[in-house]
Write an enzyme that holds these catalytic residues in place. Structure first.
Site, PDB file in Angstrom:
ATOM      1  N   HIS A   1      40.135  59.341  45.894  1.00  0.00           N
ATOM      2  CA  HIS A   1      39.063  58.523  45.306  1.00  0.00           C
ATOM      3  C   HIS A   1      39.653  57.267  44.684  1.00  0.00           C
ATOM      4  CE1 HIS A   1      36.743  62.567  44.627  1.00  0.00           C
ATOM      5  NE2 HIS A   1      36.869  62.237  45.907  1.00  0.00           N
TER       6      HIS A   1
ATOM      7  N   ILE B   1      42.007  43.732  32.296  1.00  0.00           N
ATOM      8  CA  ILE B   1      41.126  44.149  33.400  1.00  0.00           C
ATOM      9  C   ILE B   1      40.294  42.995  33.951  1.00  0.00           C
ATOM     10  CG2 ILE B   1      40.927  46.562  32.642  1.00  0.00           C
ATOM     11  CD1 ILE B   1      38.189  45.849  31.478  1.00  0.00           C
ATOM     12  N   HIS B   2      40.247  41.886  33.244  1.00  0.00           N
ATOM     13  CA  HIS B   2      39.360  40.792  33.651  1.00  0.00           C
ATOM     14  C   HIS B   2      40.102  39.468  33.716  1.00  0.00           C
ATOM     15  CE1 HIS B   2      35.533  38.657  34.111  1.00  0.00           C
ATOM     16  NE2 HIS B   2      35.981  37.790  33.218  1.00  0.00           N
TER      17      HIS B   2
ATOM     18  N   CYS C   1      36.046  39.239  39.702  1.00  0.00           N
ATOM     19  CA  CYS C   1      36.379  38.129  38.803  1.00  0.00           C
ATOM     20  C   CYS C   1      37.624  37.378  39.248  1.00  0.00           C
ATOM     21  CB  CYS C   1      36.526  38.625  37.368  1.00  0.00           C
ATOM     22  SG  CYS C   1      37.799  39.898  37.145  1.00  0.00           S
TER      23      CYS C   1
ATOM     24  N   ASP D   1      32.224  41.477  37.528  1.00  0.00           N
ATOM     25  CA  ASP D   1      31.482  42.142  38.605  1.00  0.00           C
ATOM     26  C   ASP D   1      32.400  42.719  39.677  1.00  0.00           C
ATOM     27  OD1 ASP D   1      32.465  39.824  39.637  1.00  0.00           O
ATOM     28  OD2 ASP D   1      30.535  39.033  40.338  1.00  0.00           O
TER      29      ASP D   1
END
Length: 299
Positions: free
Chosen positions: A293, A219-220, A113, A110
């Site tokens: 961005h 990524i997690h 993590c 989310d």
């Protein structure tokens, strides 16, 4: 004369009486004498990260192996090699079931993590999905209070911009945030990477006595915990526990073999501001530099 330390999950022992001319069988017999682990089910590792020694040839001399005086040998019991009827203490089913195992505790993907995982391990296995805003605020407070240490050169953006950025619930934490949290909690945070099968130790040289572990797939982040039947999970370990690091690396290697990682140079992203499609971290960084961005989502 070789002076070695034999370390298991139950402690360590000084091993003496061996030389480089000693044979493998002598080494294994010494290990069995000190640890109670039978020769045929021993897994002996050395070095960092620990790598297993091929000790199938009992007549080979220790001089043919990368073992030198002062080394620590990490010894584990290989359950799948146990032989029924030979050593009851090894082959009894209840005994094997009671052995602790290192496992991943999955948390939600989310964008928070890392914060959820760190909070979980430092709090001793307490899952609090609402902890992320407080931890983001804590990091922002630490960074803003020391602009000299946390300059644009370190953060990749101005101190003020970083503090506003890290407070947002759609930004991801990484190495900078792990380093800050390691200092705040006064513990070594070890991040085990499933793609490279390496461990990054934050706070390694700070003299901390406590260690916690996370596993990272590109990524997690998820927390790691030692599980024992009928007992609460253990998430805080001693920094002298090299066995737990070896187990964490084995867990990462298993995930790598199963392709349970994300190649950050190839995974698809989308800029959530202008909806531009991107591939990998490099394109994301270039897009952020050109447009300002910084809100990306995985496709």
């Amino acid at each position: 004369m070789l002076r070695l330390r034999c370390k298991t999950k139950n402690g360590s022992h000084v091993m003496q009486g061996l030389t480089h001319q000693s044979c493998v069988q002598e080494l294994k017999s010494k290990v069995e004498e000190l640890t109670g682990i039978p020769c045929e089910v021993q897994k002996i590792m050395v070095g960092y990260p620990p790598s297993s020694l091929d000790l199938r040839n009992g007549d080979a001399h220790l001089k043919d192996y990368p073992i030198k005086s002062g080394d620590t040998l990490i010894v584990e019991e290989e359950k799948n090699k146990a032989k029924l009827g030979t050593h009851p203490i090894v082959t009894k089913t209840p005994r094997l079931n009671a052995l602790p195992t290192l496992a991943r505790r999955v948390v939600p993907a989310d964008n928070s993590c890392l914060f959820t995982s760190v909070n979980y391990v430092v709090e001793g296995g307490v899952y609090d999905p609402a902890c992320a805003p407080e931890m983001r605020g804590l990091i922002a407070q630490i960074v803003s209070s020391d602009p000299a240490a946390y300059s644009e050169a370190v953060l990749g953006k101005s101190n003020e911009d970083y503090c506003a950025w890290i407070r947002r619930d759609d930004t991801w934490g990484g190495a900078i945030e792990v380093s800050i949290l390691s200092k705040f909690y006064q513990c070594e945070i070890c991040v085990v990477d499933t793609q490279t099968v390496r461990v990054d130790r934050f706070g390694e040289d700070a003299g901390y006595r406590k260690r916690v572990l996370l596993i990272y797939d590109g990524i997690h982040y998820d927390p790691l915990q030692r599980e024992v039947p009928s007992a609460p999970p253990q998430t805080v370990f001693s920094t002298g526990d090299d066995v737990i690091l070896a187990q964490a690396l084995e867990l990462a290697d298993e995930a790598r073999r199963k392709r349970q990682f994300t190649d950050v140079n190839r995974f698809a992203l989308r800029c959530m501001v202008c909806q531009t499609g991107l591939v990998g971290q490099k394109e994301a960084r270039e897009h952020a530099k050109e447009t300002g961005h910084t809100n990306f989502g995985e496709v």
